[in-house]
Design an enzyme around this catalytic site. Structure first.
Site, PDB file in Angstrom:
ATOM      1  N   SER A  97       3.502 -24.709 -21.574  1.00 11.09           N
ATOM      2  CA  SER A  97       4.833 -24.231 -21.214  1.00 11.09           C
ATOM      3  C   SER A  97       5.062 -24.149 -19.698  1.00 11.09           C
ATOM      4  O   SER A  97       5.057 -25.161 -19.023  1.00 11.09           O
ATOM      5  CB  SER A  97       5.072 -22.879 -21.891  1.00 11.09           C
ATOM      6  OG  SER A  97       6.383 -22.446 -21.670  1.00 11.09           O
ATOM      7  N   ASP A 241      11.506 -25.530 -18.097  1.00 12.98           N
ATOM      8  CA  ASP A 241      10.077 -25.286 -17.888  1.00 12.98           C
ATOM      9  C   ASP A 241       9.321 -26.526 -18.387  1.00 12.98           C
ATOM     10  O   ASP A 241       9.925 -27.542 -18.736  1.00 12.98           O
ATOM     11  CB  ASP A 241       9.636 -24.004 -18.600  1.00 12.98           C
ATOM     12  CG  ASP A 241       9.720 -24.105 -20.096  1.00 12.98           C
ATOM     13  OD1 ASP A 241      10.562 -24.879 -20.590  1.00 12.98           O
ATOM     14  OD2 ASP A 241       8.940 -23.437 -20.797  1.00 12.98           O
ATOM     15  N   ASP A 243       7.769 -27.469 -21.065  1.00  8.11           N
ATOM     16  CA  ASP A 243       7.954 -28.048 -22.396  1.00  8.11           C
ATOM     17  C   ASP A 243       9.412 -27.977 -22.850  1.00  8.11           C
ATOM     18  O   ASP A 243       9.717 -28.256 -24.013  1.00  8.11           O
ATOM     19  CB  ASP A 243       7.019 -27.407 -23.422  1.00  8.11           C
ATOM     20  CG  ASP A 243       7.277 -25.921 -23.616  1.00  8.11           C
ATOM     21  OD1 ASP A 243       7.835 -25.284 -22.708  1.00  8.11           O
ATOM     22  OD2 ASP A 243       6.913 -25.402 -24.687  1.00  8.11           O
ATOM     23  N   ASP A 245      11.581 -25.781 -23.609  1.00  2.85           N
ATOM     24  CA  ASP A 245      12.207 -24.867 -24.570  1.00  2.85           C
ATOM     25  C   ASP A 245      13.080 -23.857 -23.836  1.00  2.85           C
ATOM     26  O   ASP A 245      13.901 -23.174 -24.431  1.00  2.85           O
ATOM     27  CB  ASP A 245      11.186 -24.172 -25.494  1.00  2.85           C
ATOM     28  CG  ASP A 245      10.109 -23.415 -24.753  1.00  2.85           C
ATOM     29  OD1 ASP A 245      10.021 -23.522 -23.505  1.00  2.85           O
ATOM     30  OD2 ASP A 245       9.328 -22.705 -25.417  1.00  2.85           O
TER      31      ASP A 245
HETATM   32 MG    MG Z   1       8.170 -23.134 -22.612  1.00  7.49          MG
END
Ligand code: MG
Length: 457
Positions: A97, A241, A243, A245
């Protein structure tokens, strides 16, 4: 029994605490958890070691007789969407992340697309530490992993379909997207262009060294993107960020806006079009009470939750739905799409919002402003719990939420005191109408904690 999972999967520095040996063993444990013959979709973000860790996890899954599907490079919410919608029993995402570039990690996704609950992580941990005990005949190993080329297309279409109740975007908007050099590059510019926006990208080339900025979107790390928003006259900007999400937003004046504020205005907007959703939102106790000030007069209830997105997802599902779940850190869950954070989905909703309602800065201007302070005091777990009790008692006449530390709701101010989940500290967050008032309240909290628990200055 040892513990492997932290608050968001297993994380470590690649080649040090996160080795291919660990990934192989964990892959077997995850395989035993899903079971022989189950179908598991695996993906990764751009991080270093991603290919190595993914290969080791896949070897472990295959060793347990799992049928493996490989989405390779994909945002976490893209993998989650494919798991939920596709013929899969679960998923594994290789990501750390927003952590610094030397980290990677492994998280396990249930068939509903949400991270597996804590009690299931404990089952996986048990397999990891005790071994899986399986012994399969050589004929069990006939399956090759199947590459899923269309995973990104499925995800893009999922986002576009989830916007269908909204009117089409009419104006010509410029939008800046900062992809943090990772998998946000594969999705957000494409989705916004499909919706008619003119997209200016920054750090949208894939690079495991994260040369553009740190993987966490913050007012500091998004300075370059914020400058670009102002220079090109963009309607807004988003920064992901590692990844993708999460999406932190930059308004049309180049101000970086925390996710609790954008979560509040998006929720009110979404509520106007998805009228069948229960009239409530879920947000972590670290969000500002400005969220309540804004949503309550609009007939929307705010449910305060412990900090952490998985908790929010699971609570929304348990309670039978909500308009949204969101976090101060930029996580936003558009529940008609999926009950997990989705950065590209958030950007797409925001484009519709500004197209219909006008400039982002003026809409955000309807939220009350508070002066924020975030600090921490070194403390053992015991001292941190003592600090929480001391604050509870001192402000006992005020409304409190005590699901994660203590959150105190005052007239024109709020305080959150909670033990950190990751460091030996007690975290203090508060907001008040002015800087002087915020500092006075911080002084009061600190002296209450020092007198009762003997920590802090
Ligand atoms: Mg993340």
């Amino acid at each position: 029994m040892g513990k492997l999972f932290g608050t968001d999967g297993v994380r470590g520095v690649v080649g040090e605490s996160l080795t291919p040996e660990l990934a192989l063993r964990l892959g077997r444990a995850i395989g035993a958890y899903f079971g022989k013959g189950s179908r598991v979709l695996v993906g990764r973000d751009v991080r270093v070691g991603g290919s190595m860790i993914k290969s080791a996890v896949i070897a472990g899954l295959l060793a347990e007789g799992v049928k493996v599907y490989d989405a390779n490079l994909i945002p976490t919410p893209g993998l989650q969407y494919n798991v939920k919608e596709g013929p899969y029993d679960g998923g594994v995402m290789i990501t750390a992340s927003h952590n610094p570039p030397e980290y990677n990690g492994i998280k396990v996704i249930a068939s509903d697309g949400i991270e597996v609950p804590r009690e299931d992580e404990a089952i996986i941990e048990e397999y990891y530490f005790k071994g899986t005990g399986s012994s399969l005949a050589w004929r069990s190993y006939v399956y090759d992993p199947k590459v899923i080329e269309e995973a990104i297309d499925v995800y893009v279409n999922g986002i576009l379909n989830a916007l269908s109740p909204l009117p089409g975007v009419k104006k010509n908007h410029k939008v800046v997207v900062d992809c943090a050099n990772s998998v946000g590059s594969l999705i957000t510019p494409r989705v916004l262009r499909e919706l008619g926006a003119q997209v200016r990208t920054i750090n949208c080339n894939l690079d495991p060294l994260f040369p553009g900025r740190e993987p966490e979107p913050t007012p500091d790390s998004l300075q370059e993107a914020a400058g670009l928003v102002k220079n090109v006259g963009a309607s807004f900007g988003v920064g992901h960020d590692g990844d993708a999400d999460r999406a932190i937003v930059i308004d049309d004046n180049g101000n970086v806006v925390w996710g609790d504020r954008t979560g509040a205005i998006l929720s009110a907007y979404v509520a106007g079009y998805w009228k069948n959703l229960p009239s409530r939102v879920y947000t972590g106790v670290s969000s500002s009470i400005a969220v309540e000030d804004y949503l309550r007069p609009r007939g929307i209830e705010v449910v305060w939750t412990p900090v952490g997105s998985v908790v929010i997802s699971r609570m929304i599902k348990r309670d039978g739905g909500a308009i949204s779940g969101f976090e101060e850190n930029g996580g936003y869950m558009h529940t008609p799409h999926q009950i997990v954070r989705d950065g590209a989905m958030k950007a797409a909703l925001l484009l519709h919002l500004v197209d219909e309602l006008g400039s982002l800065s003026s809409i955000l201007g309807e939220l009350p402003t508070y002066y924020p302070i975030k600090t921490k005091i070194p403390a053992t777990r015991e001292q941190a719990l003592c600090a929480v009790d001391a604050v509870k008692e001192h402000y006992s006449s005020l409304r409190q939420v005590t699901i994660d530390g203590v959150k105190v709701f005052g007239e024109g101010f709020w305080i959150l005191v909670r033990p950190s989940g990751t460091e030996p500290v007690v975290r203090i967050m508060l907001e008040a109408k002015t800087r002087e008032e915020a500092e006075r309240i911080l002084g009061e909290v600190k002296s209450v904690v020092k007198n009762r628990c003997g920590v802090g200055e």
